[in-house]
Design a protein around this motif. Structure first.
Motif, PDB file in Angstrom:
ATOM      1  N   VAL A 462       0.829  -1.207   0.000  1.00 38.68           N
ATOM      2  CA  VAL A 462       0.000   0.000   0.000  1.00 38.68           C
ATOM      3  C   VAL A 462       0.862   1.255   0.000  1.00 38.68           C
ATOM      4  O   VAL A 462       0.628   2.203  -0.761  1.00 38.68           O
ATOM      5  CB  VAL A 462      -0.955  -0.001   1.214  1.00 38.68           C
ATOM      6  CG1 VAL A 462      -1.709   1.323   1.311  1.00 38.68           C
ATOM      7  CG2 VAL A 462      -1.941  -1.167   1.103  1.00 38.68           C
ATOM      8  N   SER A 463       1.870   1.299   0.865  1.00 39.62           N
ATOM      9  CA  SER A 463       2.708   2.495   0.957  1.00 39.62           C
ATOM     10  C   SER A 463       3.432   2.775  -0.352  1.00 39.62           C
ATOM     11  O   SER A 463       3.511   3.915  -0.802  1.00 39.62           O
ATOM     12  CB  SER A 463       3.715   2.350   2.097  1.00 39.62           C
ATOM     13  OG  SER A 463       4.615   1.291   1.846  1.00 39.62           O
ATOM     14  N   GLN A 468       3.792   6.117  -5.465  1.00 37.46           N
ATOM     15  CA  GLN A 468       3.812   6.247  -6.919  1.00 37.46           C
ATOM     16  C   GLN A 468       2.546   6.910  -7.443  1.00 37.46           C
ATOM     17  O   GLN A 468       2.577   7.629  -8.446  1.00 37.46           O
ATOM     18  CB  GLN A 468       4.003   4.874  -7.552  1.00 37.46           C
ATOM     19  CG  GLN A 468       5.326   4.259  -7.218  1.00 37.46           C
ATOM     20  CD  GLN A 468       5.788   3.306  -8.304  1.00 37.46           C
ATOM     21  OE1 GLN A 468       5.643   3.574  -9.485  1.00 37.46           O
ATOM     22  NE2 GLN A 468       6.355   2.186  -7.888  1.00 37.46           N
ATOM     23  N   ALA A 469       1.408   6.675  -6.781  1.00 41.19           N
ATOM     24  CA  ALA A 469       0.165   7.320  -7.207  1.00 41.19           C
ATOM     25  C   ALA A 469       0.278   8.830  -7.076  1.00 41.19           C
ATOM     26  O   ALA A 469      -0.159   9.589  -7.946  1.00 41.19           O
ATOM     27  CB  ALA A 469      -0.998   6.784  -6.369  1.00 41.19           C
ATOM     28  N   LYS A 470       0.891   9.280  -5.978  1.00 44.82           N
ATOM     29  CA  LYS A 470       1.073  10.716  -5.786  1.00 44.82           C
ATOM     30  C   LYS A 470       2.063  11.270  -6.805  1.00 44.82           C
ATOM     31  O   LYS A 470       1.874  12.367  -7.351  1.00 44.82           O
ATOM     32  CB  LYS A 470       1.574  11.000  -4.374  1.00 44.82           C
ATOM     33  CG  LYS A 470       0.510  10.800  -3.297  1.00 44.82           C
ATOM     34  CD  LYS A 470       1.061  11.187  -1.936  1.00 44.82           C
ATOM     35  CE  LYS A 470       0.005  11.034  -0.855  1.00 44.82           C
ATOM     36  NZ  LYS A 470       0.514  11.457   0.478  1.00 44.82           N
ATOM     37  N   ALA A 471       3.120  10.537  -7.069  1.00 46.16           N
ATOM     38  CA  ALA A 471       4.141  11.000  -8.010  1.00 46.16           C
ATOM     39  C   ALA A 471       3.568  11.194  -9.405  1.00 46.16           C
ATOM     40  O   ALA A 471       3.953  12.110 -10.126  1.00 46.16           O
ATOM     41  CB  ALA A 471       5.295  10.012  -8.055  1.00 46.16           C
ATOM     42  N   LEU A 486      -1.062   3.166   8.522  1.00 45.96           N
ATOM     43  CA  LEU A 486      -0.943   1.800   7.995  1.00 45.96           C
ATOM     44  C   LEU A 486      -0.701   0.832   9.136  1.00 45.96           C
ATOM     45  O   LEU A 486       0.168   1.040   9.967  1.00 45.96           O
ATOM     46  CB  LEU A 486       0.222   1.710   7.003  1.00 45.96           C
ATOM     47  CG  LEU A 486       0.000   2.350   5.629  1.00 45.96           C
ATOM     48  CD1 LEU A 486       1.280   2.264   4.825  1.00 45.96           C
ATOM     49  CD2 LEU A 486      -1.131   1.675   4.892  1.00 45.96           C
ATOM     50  N   SER A 487      -1.449  -0.208   9.168  1.00 46.01           N
ATOM     51  CA  SER A 487      -1.303  -1.168  10.263  1.00 46.01           C
ATOM     52  C   SER A 487      -1.431  -2.575   9.722  1.00 46.01           C
ATOM     53  O   SER A 487      -2.045  -2.810   8.691  1.00 46.01           O
ATOM     54  CB  SER A 487      -2.360  -0.922  11.351  1.00 46.01           C
ATOM     55  OG  SER A 487      -3.655  -1.099  10.812  1.00 46.01           O
ATOM     56  N   MET A 571      11.823   3.022   2.839  1.00 42.35           N
ATOM     57  CA  MET A 571      12.028   1.927   1.879  1.00 42.35           C
ATOM     58  C   MET A 571      10.866   1.896   0.902  1.00 42.35           C
ATOM     59  O   MET A 571      10.065   0.970   0.900  1.00 42.35           O
ATOM     60  CB  MET A 571      12.150   0.591   2.609  1.00 42.35           C
ATOM     61  CG  MET A 571      13.271   0.556   3.628  1.00 42.35           C
ATOM     62  SD  MET A 571      13.375  -1.017   4.485  1.00 42.35           S
ATOM     63  CE  MET A 571      13.821  -2.106   3.159  1.00 42.35           C
ATOM     64  N   PRO A 572      10.737   2.927   0.064  1.00 39.77           N
ATOM     65  CA  PRO A 572       9.580   2.987  -0.823  1.00 39.77           C
ATOM     66  C   PRO A 572       9.544   1.895  -1.874  1.00 39.77           C
ATOM     67  O   PRO A 572       8.510   1.650  -2.451  1.00 39.77           O
ATOM     68  CB  PRO A 572       9.725   4.364  -1.493  1.00 39.77           C
ATOM     69  CG  PRO A 572      11.191   4.642  -1.435  1.00 39.77           C
ATOM     70  CD  PRO A 572      11.653   4.036  -0.140  1.00 39.77           C
TER      71      PRO A 572
END
Length: 585
Positions: A462-463, A468-471, A486-487, A571-572
């Motif tokens: 998800v992260s 990448q969606a924002k980029a 995020l959990s 760590m994207p």
């Protein structure tokens, strides 16, 4: 037995001196000896049986003895109609129990023996299974120190005999298949006979016999690969070097290994034989076989049989690490046919409500990993697959009035995670496909639905997707999603992160997979520049650069989910999966 003389009953001076009559006289004498087995006077038959006690021949055998053996076998080939399984049981047992490999120094005897076997198989159906079994047993019992050219010559003769029998006796291939399965060496067999036997199986699959039983042969090979795969633990093949990131699983070996460095191979079976080395050898043999099928123009046909074995043996098997790459390599050799079919078949399995839940979730996990890693697939095709997945998930959301529930919605969540996983690898390229971004509008409603897939899929997936969606400016509404929240949910644990095509971890096999390159026109699928600036949460002042490390997203079976959001932000391009498809919740 030594250098026995042919009994005088079979040779008279007149017969020996007259070359024109010798064949006829010898045939008559031997047939008379065979007939005597049914009478009280069995001396001639017993003498004939003694001649068949042929021990291993050597190059210095008496020339006359070798000639007599060759002659005897040739005449028996012309007299098979006179053989009776009851009265000539001893003689037949000696024939079927003879090792072809014992006659390499005197190849004419070997050729005569093979001709006799073919004659027995094709003249009377009652000897067919015995003949096939005798030939198959010699495929798996050849000496290991034999000169390679001689070994190839003998094996080619055995294969030729099997092929001839199959051509002359139409039911022979169907009778051969269970014999091949029965003779398959076990995992713990000594003398390293598994690899040579599998190599011979693949040669049969590539012959006229394969046209009839190729499906069964490939199933046997894949079953052995699966069994060996399950014997190997992750610790046996993962890198020990702590300087190599556990998440780095690039397809290019040089990208993560020093020159001359090799993967550690330590997995031992019960007899102390190295299982991982054997497994690696079998994978390479299988890759070479696929290449030969491609060269022969029959890979598409083989692929159908291969997929059937994959679906029955691999798809729902847990803890597999490498054997699935057989499908990956086949697809890379023929992208337009096999490559497209594999993805389409997996998607059909996922979309079919008739399939069990576990089969559907495993199929979409394979599909996601395949679309993400198969760089030989054009982005337009990947986009079309994503469109169908998004449409399926959107339809599910429209029909669903329930809250998030691991038990009730696992198939839906597995589809959502598959979509996010593919985007993590291919977002920039697929967004370059004309009009595709407009077709993704339903995805935003899926991700913001009350089923809340972003909070139940793997946090690492998800992260990376959100970065990448924002980029790329994919969604605006997702800006409100707070990464710190995020959990690790129970459902994400149930979904796991099975990414089967992240890397082939066997040394020699990986060299084949590393060769897999793009096969479509680069101009059709331009990637975004790797120097894309993106942002973390709104409190983060430093920019994060996506450095094309997305191609290193990978698997590791050791560590638990990353608990700290801070580590996720640093760590994207790293994705942590589990080690196997889920069997059930």
């Amino acid at each position: 037995m030594g250098a026995e003389e042919v009994p005088s009953a079979f040779f008279s001076s007149d017969v020996v001196d007259n070359a024109e009559l010798s064949d006829t006289a010898l045939v008559a004498a031997i047939r008379k000896a065979l007939a005597s087995a049914q009478c009280e006077d069995t001396d001639h038959y017993n003498q004939l049986v003694q001649l068949m006690y042929i021990k291993k021949e050597s190059a210095d055998d008496d020339v006359d003895v070798v000639a007599q053996r060759e002659t005897l076998l040739k005449i028996l080939s012309r007299s098979v109609a006179c053989l009776d399984e009851v009265h000539h049981k001893r003689l037949l047992q000696l024939i079927f129990g003879t090792r072809i490999w014992d006659h390499i120094p005197n190849v004419n005897v070997m050729y005569a023996l093979l001709d006799l076997i073919v004659s027995l198989a094709t003249t009377s159906g009652k000897y067919l299974i015995y003949c096939l079994d005798m030939l198959v047993s010699n495929l798996r019992s050849h000496p290991h120190k034999l000169n390679s050219s001689k070994m190839l010559e003998v094996l080619s003769r055995v294969h030729a005999a099997l092929d001839k029998i199959s051509c002359l006796v139409p039911i022979a291939p169907s009778k051969l298949l269970p014999i091949l399965a029965l003779r398959m060496p076990s995992l713990y067999e000594k003398d390293h006979v598994v690899a040579p036997y599998v190599e011979n199986l693949l040669k049969l699959e590539n012959s006229s016999i394969g046209k009839v039983i190729g499906n069964g042969i490939l199933r046997m090979v894949m079953e052995r690969l699966r069994d060996l795969d399950l014997e190997i633990g992750w610790d046996d093949i993962l890198q020990d070097d702590s300087s190599i990131a556990m998440f780095d699983m690039e397809l290019d070996v040089e990208g993560t290994m020093n020159e001359g460095e090799e993967f550690p191979v330590r997995s031992l079976n019960k007899n102390g034989n190295v299982v991982s080395e054997l497994f690696d050898d079998l994978m390479v043999l299988s890759f070479k076989h696929l290449e030969s099928c491609q060269d022969a123009g029959r890979l598409d046909e083989v692929f159908e049989n291969l997929f059937e074995s994959f679906e029955n043996l691999i798809l729902n098997t847990q803890k597999l690490k490498v054997s699935q790459f057989l499908m990956f390599y086949a697809c890379s050799l023929d992208t337009e046919n096999c490559g497209v079919k594999f993805a389409s078949k997996l998607l059909d399995i996922y979309l079919s409500s008739k399939n069990p839940q576990v089969t559907r979730t495993n199929a979409v996990a394979y599909l996601a990993s395949y679309l993400a890693r198969a760089e030989f697939l054009p982005a337009s095709f990947v986009a079309s697959m994503l469109k169908r997945l998004v449409g399926e998930c959107a339809d599910y959301c429209r029909q669903c009035n329930h809250d998030a529930s691991p038990e009730a919605h696992q198939v839906f969540y597995s589809g959502c995670q598959a979509i996010l996983h593919v985007f993590c690898f291919r977002m920039s390229s697929i967004l370059n496909v004309p009009h595709f971004q407009s077709q993704l509008i339903p995805l935003e409603s899926v991700l913001s639905h009350k089923l809340d897939p972003l909070r139940v899929c793997l946090p690492s997936v998800v992260s990376q997707f959100l970065y990448q969606a924002k980029a790329s400016g994919l969604f605006i509404v997702l800006d409100a999603f707070i990464l710190d929240e995020l959990s690790k949910s129970e459902l994400s644990r149930a979904l796991g992160g099975f990414f089967p095509f992240d890397r082939c971890l066997l040394k020699n096999s990986n060299r084949y997979i590393s060769r897999v390159k793009r096969t479509y026109d680069e101009d059709d699928d331009q990637e975004f520049s790797p120097e894309v600036t993106v942002y973390g949460d709104t409190d983060c002042e430093d920019n994060v650069v996506l450095d094309n490390e997305v191609n290193k997203m990978s698997i590791t079976p050791k560590h638990s989910f990353m608990h700290e959001t801070e580590r996720l932000l640093k760590m994207p391009s790293k994705i942590r999966p589990s080690t196997c498809p889920r069997e059930s919740l």
